[in-house]
Motif scaffolding. Structure first.
Motif, PDB file in Angstrom:
ATOM      1  N   LEU A  99       9.580  54.908 -39.711  1.00 56.37           N
ATOM      2  CA  LEU A  99       8.440  55.528 -39.030  1.00 56.37           C
ATOM      3  C   LEU A  99       8.910  56.612 -38.067  1.00 56.37           C
ATOM      4  CD1 LEU A  99       5.393  55.581 -38.407  1.00 56.37           C
ATOM      5  CD2 LEU A  99       5.796  53.798 -36.698  1.00 56.37           C
ATOM      6  N   LEU A 100       9.997  56.350 -37.356  1.00 58.98           N
ATOM      7  CA  LEU A 100      10.548  57.326 -36.414  1.00 58.98           C
ATOM      8  C   LEU A 100      10.955  58.601 -37.133  1.00 58.98           C
ATOM      9  CD1 LEU A 100      11.587  57.997 -33.521  1.00 58.98           C
ATOM     10  CD2 LEU A 100      13.762  56.957 -34.199  1.00 58.98           C
ATOM     11  N   CYS A 102       9.796  59.704 -39.870  1.00 60.48           N
ATOM     12  CA  CYS A 102       8.623  60.352 -40.467  1.00 60.48           C
ATOM     13  C   CYS A 102       7.752  61.070 -39.439  1.00 60.48           C
ATOM     14  CB  CYS A 102       7.771  59.324 -41.208  1.00 60.48           C
ATOM     15  SG  CYS A 102       8.483  58.778 -42.783  1.00 60.48           S
ATOM     16  N   LEU A 103       8.012  60.856 -38.166  1.00 57.58           N
ATOM     17  CA  LEU A 103       7.168  61.447 -37.119  1.00 57.58           C
ATOM     18  C   LEU A 103       7.071  62.973 -37.209  1.00 57.58           C
ATOM     19  CD1 LEU A 103       7.889  59.287 -33.929  1.00 57.58           C
ATOM     20  CD2 LEU A 103       5.808  59.352 -35.328  1.00 57.58           C
ATOM     21  N   PRO A 104       8.182  63.706 -37.454  1.00 58.78           N
ATOM     22  CA  PRO A 104       8.037  65.163 -37.587  1.00 58.78           C
ATOM     23  C   PRO A 104       7.082  65.559 -38.713  1.00 58.78           C
ATOM     24  CG  PRO A 104      10.338  64.585 -37.291  1.00 58.78           C
ATOM     25  CD  PRO A 104       9.599  63.303 -37.495  1.00 58.78           C
ATOM     26  N   PHE A 105       7.143  64.826 -39.834  1.00 60.93           N
ATOM     27  CA  PHE A 105       6.235  65.112 -40.943  1.00 60.93           C
ATOM     28  C   PHE A 105       4.788  64.832 -40.558  1.00 60.93           C
ATOM     29  CE2 PHE A 105       3.788  63.359 -44.535  1.00 60.93           C
ATOM     30  CZ  PHE A 105       3.688  64.496 -45.322  1.00 60.93           C
ATOM     31  N   VAL A 106       4.554  63.702 -39.886  1.00 63.07           N
ATOM     32  CA  VAL A 106       3.201  63.349 -39.445  1.00 63.07           C
ATOM     33  C   VAL A 106       2.675  64.408 -38.489  1.00 63.07           C
ATOM     34  CG1 VAL A 106       1.827  61.656 -38.158  1.00 63.07           C
ATOM     35  CG2 VAL A 106       3.588  60.876 -39.771  1.00 63.07           C
ATOM     36  N   TRP A 107       3.539  64.867 -37.594  1.00 60.07           N
ATOM     37  CA  TRP A 107       3.147  65.896 -36.628  1.00 60.07           C
ATOM     38  C   TRP A 107       2.792  67.199 -37.339  1.00 60.07           C
ATOM     39  CZ3 TRP A 107       7.108  69.740 -34.976  1.00 60.07           C
ATOM     40  CH2 TRP A 107       6.576  70.688 -34.094  1.00 60.07           C
ATOM     41  N   MET A 108       3.619  67.628 -38.301  1.00 59.87           N
ATOM     42  CA  MET A 108       3.340  68.868 -39.038  1.00 59.87           C
ATOM     43  C   MET A 108       2.059  68.748 -39.857  1.00 59.87           C
ATOM     44  SD  MET A 108       7.029  70.364 -40.364  1.00 59.87           S
ATOM     45  CE  MET A 108       7.733  68.808 -40.903  1.00 59.87           C
ATOM     46  N   PHE A 109       1.887  67.614 -40.531  1.00 61.82           N
ATOM     47  CA  PHE A 109       0.726  67.427 -41.388  1.00 61.82           C
ATOM     48  C   PHE A 109      -0.564  67.375 -40.573  1.00 61.82           C
ATOM     49  CE2 PHE A 109      -2.157  64.683 -43.946  1.00 61.82           C
ATOM     50  CZ  PHE A 109      -2.256  65.489 -45.064  1.00 61.82           C
ATOM     51  N   ARG A 138      22.206  55.677 -45.004  1.00 62.56           N
ATOM     52  CA  ARG A 138      21.413  56.048 -46.181  1.00 62.56           C
ATOM     53  C   ARG A 138      20.046  56.581 -45.774  1.00 62.56           C
ATOM     54  NH1 ARG A 138      20.607  51.793 -50.990  1.00 62.56           N
ATOM     55  NH2 ARG A 138      19.718  50.593 -49.282  1.00 62.56           N
ATOM     56  N   PHE A 139      19.431  55.960 -44.746  1.00 62.46           N
ATOM     57  CA  PHE A 139      18.131  56.427 -44.258  1.00 62.46           C
ATOM     58  C   PHE A 139      18.215  57.878 -43.811  1.00 62.46           C
ATOM     59  CE2 PHE A 139      15.000  52.892 -42.971  1.00 62.46           C
ATOM     60  CZ  PHE A 139      15.178  52.263 -44.186  1.00 62.46           C
ATOM     61  N   ILE A 140      19.274  58.201 -43.082  1.00 58.92           N
ATOM     62  CA  ILE A 140      19.425  59.563 -42.556  1.00 58.92           C
ATOM     63  C   ILE A 140      19.627  60.555 -43.691  1.00 58.92           C
ATOM     64  CG2 ILE A 140      20.860  61.067 -41.129  1.00 58.92           C
ATOM     65  CD1 ILE A 140      21.443  58.599 -39.370  1.00 58.92           C
TER      66      ILE A 140
END
Length: 201
Positions: free
Chosen positions: A15-16, A18-25, A76-78
């Motif tokens: 979730l952390l 993904c925050l930039p994507f959520v913010w952009m979207f 791997r997440f990064i």
């Protein structure tokens, strides 16, 4: 205990990231990027892709510090997140910037050769993302590590992509080069292929 903790915390880490994507979207939906959303979203997604590429490159050094070894569980997440934002950057270019116009894209391929090195970096990260699973690690065996060292080539591609497109503002190219170039200088001389080459010469 550590396995349980990994399973418990990883959704929050995801979730952390993904925050930039959520913010952009969400900003796009609220109309904050108009009248030219493609240009700004390309810049933002490119920045976040570069941020996570820096994070991937730094992992091999930071993860060796005893007090910071816990971050290795997120390696791997990064890497997957770097690929996600690089892919998002590419999709935004195709859809919002070029409007899926083959004429526009063809013109850009002639006038903006930095697209080639950016695409090369994306293709490398795609291969690394596909082969990042435990099943692929077992299948590739000893070939897995040499394959994933191609991330260094992807990082070089990112630097070239940033510098090649510079017109007036060099700030992004300078900032990311300040991180990536030292990491490459530290790591590349330790690669087996590098050592083997210089032994021959």
């Amino acid at each position: 205990m550590s396995t349980f903790w990994d399973r418990k915390e990883k959704p929050y880490i995801l979730l952390l990231f993904c925050l930039p994507f959520v913010w952009m979207f969400s900003s796009l939906l609220m109309g904050q990027y108009f009248p030219d959303p493609g240009k700004l979203l390309m810049r933002l997604s490119g920045i976040w892709a570069s941020v996570f590429v820096v994070a991937v490159m730094a992992m091999s050094l930071v993860g060796k510090v005893a007090s910071l070894r816990f971050i290795n569980r997120y390696r791997r997440f990064i890497g997957l997140t770097a690929f996600f934002y690089a892919l998002l950057h590419f999709v935004i270019y195709l859809v919002l910037f070029a409007g899926l116009s083959w004429t526009w894209i063809t013109s850009d391929l002639i006038e903006k050769p930095y697209i080639y090195v950016g695409t090369l970096a994306l293709v490398i990260m795609a291969v690394l993302a596909i082969t990042s699973t435990k099943a692929m690690m077992r299948r590739l065996g000893k070939k897995w590590k040499p394959l994933h060292r191609l991330m260094y080539l992807a990082a070089v591609g990112v630097i070239a992509h940033l510098w090649w497109q510079v017109k007036d503002d060099v700030s992004l190219a300078v900032y990311f080069s300040l991180f990536l170039v030292p990491l490459l200088m530290v790591k590349i001389p330790t690669l087996p292929a590098y050592k083997k080459f210089f032994k021959k010469t």
